[in-house]
Design an enzyme around this catalytic site. Structure first.
Site, PDB file in Angstrom:
ATOM      1  N   THR A 331       0.750  -1.414  -0.114  1.00 17.34           N
ATOM      2  CA  THR A 331      -0.028  -0.009   0.096  1.00 17.34           C
ATOM      3  C   THR A 331       1.063   1.308   0.101  1.00 17.34           C
ATOM      4  O   THR A 331       1.834   1.210   0.714  1.00 17.34           O
ATOM      5  CB  THR A 331      -0.832  -0.017   1.393  1.00 17.34           C
ATOM      6  OG1 THR A 331      -1.805   1.366   1.054  1.00 17.34           O
ATOM      7  CG2 THR A 331      -0.052  -0.036   2.551  1.00 17.34           C
ATOM      8  N   HIS A 383       2.551 -11.396  14.235  1.00 15.77           N
ATOM      9  CA  HIS A 383       3.626 -11.780  15.331  1.00 15.77           C
ATOM     10  C   HIS A 383       3.579 -13.169  15.792  1.00 15.77           C
ATOM     11  O   HIS A 383       4.067 -13.970  16.070  1.00 15.77           O
ATOM     12  CB  HIS A 383       3.543 -10.917  16.578  1.00 15.77           C
ATOM     13  CG  HIS A 383       5.300 -10.998  17.155  1.00 15.77           C
ATOM     14  ND1 HIS A 383       6.046 -11.834  16.788  1.00 15.77           N
ATOM     15  CD2 HIS A 383       5.893 -10.339  18.044  1.00 15.77           C
ATOM     16  CE1 HIS A 383       7.197 -11.498  17.197  1.00 15.77           C
ATOM     17  NE2 HIS A 383       7.070 -10.557  18.164  1.00 15.77           N
TER      18      HIS A 383
END
Length: 412
Positions: A331, A383
């Site tokens: 993006t 994560h």
């Protein structure tokens, strides 16, 4: 007579919103002609008529939510004429009053019903609004439309049916008067609602973390400036920065495969393909079509694919195939002047790269300070799948490749 139904849209899409009727009641319809535009969670779909004839009835209004398989219009036989409002009762057509009878008067209830029907007939309303009003026993003349032209829609009928009792309406009226026209209430589009829902789901269901780095864009800008004219002459497409970033991302994904993955329960799905999503801003919201098999495409093919997808996005012509199956997303907030941001993961993907505006800044080059065009880049990642070592290594590799763009050209 033929029924127009909401078609099967995609495996994960069960409903849509009527965005725009392309035909109105009374108009001729050819077989295969588009008659309505549906807005879904991801793309807009134009629905065709399977039969030729006259559009005789609309069973849903613009803004209504409809389900797959639902009948939304009727196409009848014959030739049509311009759509007209429902005929009004005229004095000539009105029944003559019954002769007066001794000691008898018209029943008040019957008079009320007649007046109600007459006032409803004079009200301009969508077919869906009339249907809903009949089901709920509401006089359309009592409904306050939002439309400035006075057309009553289904949502107006629903709002009237759910209107608060007089005691509760008084505080509401007072609050409305207090607004004094300074607030405009606007319903979110289906796409905007879906974007909001999914972004919130990502924040709540992932262990998202972001790491940052910065890229010296000097060599890339110099190479682009030197090659852009020749590139355009040979490929009929302009050389931009997105092809460099896409190539760098593919190379980094190959070295760090867990960034190109998806979490499915207690299993990690490592994707052996490289369909790179490119975020595109449209009037209806952000969409992310995919450059399929980006690892197999040249710089020119990537630039052409991005240009084509961006045009389709702005013209509402993206298909489900364009929007599904991506493995990683890029993006670029820099086109709007963003200096630094934290991008949010796209769907079930575990990584997204955020680009930002190029800004000249003083940078230490050896023992000297020089002014260089610099760009901050951000990698947001899940994560649960990716540890700091891989995330930092992934972003560092992108930095090194883009600061030495000749390596990308030689490796492509």
């Amino acid at each position: 007579m033929a029924e127009i139904r909401v078609p099967e849209l995609a495996e994960s899409i069960t409903e849509g919103t009527i965005a725009k009727w392309l035909k109105q009641p009374g108009e001729n319809v050819d077989k295969g002609e588009f008659i309505v535009e549906l807005e879904t969670d991801k793309v807009n779909v134009e629905v065709i008529s399977e039969e030729a004839g006259v559009l005789s009835e609309l069973l849903a209004a613009e803004g209504d939510t409809v389900e797959v398989g639902q009948v939304i219009a009727i196409v009848g036989e014959g030739s049509g004429a311009p759509a007209q409002q429902a005929p009004q009762a005229t004095e000539a057509a009105a029944p003559a009053p019954a002769p007066a009878q001794k000691e008898e008067t018209p029943a008040p209830a019957a008079t009320a019903v007649t007046e109600e029907a007459s006032s409803s007939d004079r009200t301009i309303a969508s077919p869906a609004a009339r249907k809903l009003a009949r089901e709920k026993g509401i006089n359309l003349a009592d409904v306050s439309p939002v439309d400035p032209m006075g057309r009553v829609r289904a949502q107006d009928v629903s709002a009237h049916n759910n209107a608060p009792a007089p005691a509760a309406a008084a505080p509401a009226a007072k609050a409305e008067a207090k607004d004094d026209g300074r607030i405009t209430r606007e319903k979110m589009t289906r796409r905007r609602q879906t974007i909001a829902k999914r972004l919130l789901e990502v924040r709540q269901s992932t262990a998202m973390l972001t790491t940052f780095n910065e890229i010296d864009m000097s060599k890339m800008m110099e190479l682009r400036s030197r090659k852009k004219d020749q590139f355009f002459e040979q490929n009929d497409v302009r050389l931009g920065f997105m092809s460099f970033f896409t190539k760098a991302v593919v190379a980094a994904l190959k070295k760090y495969p867990y960034v190109n993955a998806e979490l499915d329960g207690d299993e990690v799905l490592l994707k052996n393909y490289f369909d790179i999503g490119i975020a595109v801003s449209t009037d209806g919201g952000l969409v992310v079509p995919n450059v399929v098999d980006a690892d197999r495409k040249s710089f020119a093919q990537i630039e052409a694919s991005i240009g084509e997808l961006a045009k389709k996005a702005r013209d509402n012509k993206l298909t489900m195939a364009d929007m599904t199956g991506g493995s990683f997303t890029i993006t670029n907030g820099g086109v709007f002047g963003s200096l630094l941001s934290t991008p949010i993961l796209n769907g079930t993907q575990v990584g997204i790269l955020g680009m930002h505006t190029i800004q000249k800044r003083p940078v230490a080059i050896g023992d000297n300070i020089e002014i260089r065009p610099m760009m901050y880049v951000a990698l947001s990642y899940d994560h649960r799948v990716i540890d700091g070592k891989d995330s930092v290594g992934f972003l560092k590799m992108i930095k090194e490749l883009l600061e030495n763009p000749e390596d990308l050209l030689l490796g492509s």
